[in-house]
Design an enzyme around this catalytic site. Sequence first.
Site, PDB file in Angstrom:
ATOM      1  N   ASP A 262      17.177  16.373 -19.678  1.00 38.02           N
ATOM      2  CA  ASP A 262      18.357  16.294 -20.534  1.00 38.02           C
ATOM      3  C   ASP A 262      19.156  17.582 -20.330  1.00 38.02           C
ATOM      4  O   ASP A 262      18.706  18.514 -19.666  1.00 38.02           O
ATOM      5  CB  ASP A 262      17.948  16.081 -22.001  1.00 38.02           C
ATOM      6  CG  ASP A 262      19.072  15.463 -22.804  1.00 38.02           C
ATOM      7  OD1 ASP A 262      18.800  14.843 -23.830  1.00 38.02           O
ATOM      8  OD2 ASP A 262      20.245  15.582 -22.377  1.00 38.02           O
TER       9      ASP A 262
HETATM   10  C1  GLC Z   1      22.952  14.959 -24.219  1.00 37.92           C
HETATM   11  C2  GLC Z   1      22.009  13.893 -24.756  1.00 37.92           C
HETATM   12  C3  GLC Z   1      21.668  12.823 -23.767  1.00 37.92           C
HETATM   13  C4  GLC Z   1      22.869  12.594 -22.862  1.00 37.92           C
HETATM   14  C5  GLC Z   1      23.067  13.843 -22.023  1.00 37.92           C
HETATM   15  C6  GLC Z   1      24.292  13.754 -21.114  1.00 37.92           C
HETATM   16  O1  GLC Z   1      22.532  16.218 -24.668  1.00 37.92           O
HETATM   17  O2  GLC Z   1      20.794  14.347 -25.348  1.00 37.92           O
HETATM   18  O3  GLC Z   1      21.295  11.645 -24.512  1.00 37.92           O
HETATM   19  O4  GLC Z   1      22.645  11.469 -22.020  1.00 37.92           O
HETATM   20  O5  GLC Z   1      23.163  15.013 -22.825  1.00 37.92           O
HETATM   21  O6  GLC Z   1      25.442  13.696 -21.875  1.00 37.92           O
END
Ligand code: GLC
Length: 737
Positions: A262
């Site tokens: 993430d």
């Molecule tokens: C965010 C979220 C994740 C998302 C990613 C890209 O922090 O936790 O669910 O897909 O970053 O935006």
Amino acid sequence: MKQEELEELLKEMSPEEKAGQLLQVNAELLSGGGVETGPSAGNFDRKDVWLAGSVLNIVGAKKVRQLQREYMEKHPHHIPLLFMADIINGYRTVFPIPLAQGCSFDRKLVEECAAASAREAAASGVHVNFSPMVDLVRDPRWGRVMEAYGEDSFLTASMGAAAVEGYQGASPETEGSVSSCFKHFAGYGAPVGGRDYNNVELSERTFRDDYLPGYQAAVQAGAHMAMTSFNTIDRVPATAGKKLLRDILRGEMGFDGVVISDWAAVEELVAHGIAEDKREAAKLAMEAGVDIDMMTDVYLRHVPGLIRDGILKEEMLDEAVMRILKLKNRLGLFEHPFRFADEDRERFFAAEKPYSSLAQRAARESFVLLKNNGILPLSETKGKICFMGPYAGQARMAGAWSFLTETDGYQTLEEAVKRIRQDVSFVKGSELLDRGRELRHFANGAAPVRNCSTPEEEEAWYREAEEAAKAADVVVLALGEHSYESGEAASRARIDIHSVQMELFRRVKRVNPNLVAVIFSGRPLELKEISDGASALLMTWMPGEQGAAALADVLFGRQEPGGRLSMSLPYCVGQIPVYYSEFSTGRPCMSQDPLDRSGSRYLDIPNAPLYPFGWGMSYTDFQYSGVTLSRPRMGRKDRLTASVTVTNSGTRRGTEVVQMYIRDIAGSVVRPVRELKGFQRIDLRPGESRRVSFEIREDMLRFHDIHMEYRSEPGSFTVFIGHDSTAENQASFVLKG
Ligand code: GLC
């Protein structure tokens, strides 16, 4: 490309070029104008960024094609970029939030919404979608419950698999398909205190029995990618979780796709206190099997050095890079780097909106009618009706993850209602937020919202509402939380309706008892006072772009509310976590006497939630026959059929969600008082009856036993089939040894 060509390509790449494939950056770094869904990026420079293997949240056919062309020309091996994005509940067409879609108990609907989202996103250049989120959620203080399918493992697994199938279609060649990246692996939905990014403390058995099935279903549905979660599991951050990623995800679940961190989660291993510095963070994440480092320079800066210093083997880097190259190849990007990015199709989706009726159906199938004393449906001709409250006149009812497309200009409830009946009155009533409150969207760029009204204005709105209520036969209050109050980084310790709205409710209630409360929210809220005081209570969640139209149809009875709760509605925040598949305890609460002290209970509130999982009313009634079983005993290889006859005993056509739960009466470890094992939506005309059957197999009775082995145990079971998770309509059977 053939596999041997991919192998050749890999051999030609330097460690730096290989590490570049593990880097994911956003538009801000590549071309400017991106959306930051996390903390500011690492210290990249332009040279590095052009080595990246993928980008996130850049959408638009023209922009994607141009960037892909420019990038491939510049890249030393002309490897195409993967374009990824958060298409959580729709792109051009914004559907209800996933928590609401879970309330539909309609697997096919979820698949259709996912397939529609994929076609629209693919036309705008998206290759991989960071969805579905299959985290199990049992704590509505956590803002991201809006992105999940609720508190039940079986429902989460059913809907998660449906979403993956919808996104990916029959094969990567399916026109308009995108790869699904399921998330967040694993256990992200159980942060301590409901506070986002917090530790997760789960027993291994609870983790495996309750929290893993959703991810397992996504893997079995063939998802091409998995995203690690921010949280720790057993005090190890998921992004450094060797056991979690290599043993459980890849070993036990058989996942052979790409693992992406993430946002900044690789670098955050330092903040977690499990890595001394970014170099150690790179080592831990690589050893755990994280292939892509989202939005930090940790892999880019440190993996080549770790290999040169003999701390990491180059084979480990090659393994990660090959998984990424294989995914690019699976999507045909080497031959067709623009894939489905097509300006004409993009214009078609924007202009023709072919999925509006699907969005409207999804909205009404997700509405949950919690209470109705008969005041609903409203008459299209009789009586005086007044609408009021912050959601009566404002159009923002898309979820917090709808920022990649235009969500202003939606129809308001007032506009939708007046298409059905013009002689209804609308008054403001109140602001949404309490005076002086300010709220920002969690991803930068969106202007903050705030309530700047004066006490005098506020009082004037109340008085106007009181006068309007006095003159009306029925008052509809459209209340709720702001869409910015759920989603990421949106935990709330108090999950109440803001006091400015409660004051409106109380003042109107004093002058007119005939109230219909409609609640817009990204989570279950604390609604005891409203539920007690209103004649009808309807949860509409964040219903998306067709929410107002669907709601007007449902309020006036042109359509029925089709949803059932995918998450229990707590009696109050102190009851959390509250969910139906709890355990009996050694002192189950058997007495209705509030003074009784013999069981596991509170002194001040009941154990039962305000409204239970699976609950929801329609505009007709359904009667159930007793449960019949095809046999009283079953062997491991047998199939047992449990059946009921459901009758529409009301006066209008309606849809019922027939739910089947099973209780394992005694096990080598304690077993939940019941678990959902099947559901079927049936549509019945007035007076019509239908036989509904569920097949029970031995594998449906398995759990992690005292030795942590996943198996069923012989003994007695009870089958419940009924309207919701409190149904007592039951029969028993025995699983033979
Ligand atoms: C965010 C979220 C994740 C998302 C990613 C890209 O922090 O936790 O669910 O897909 O970053 O935006």
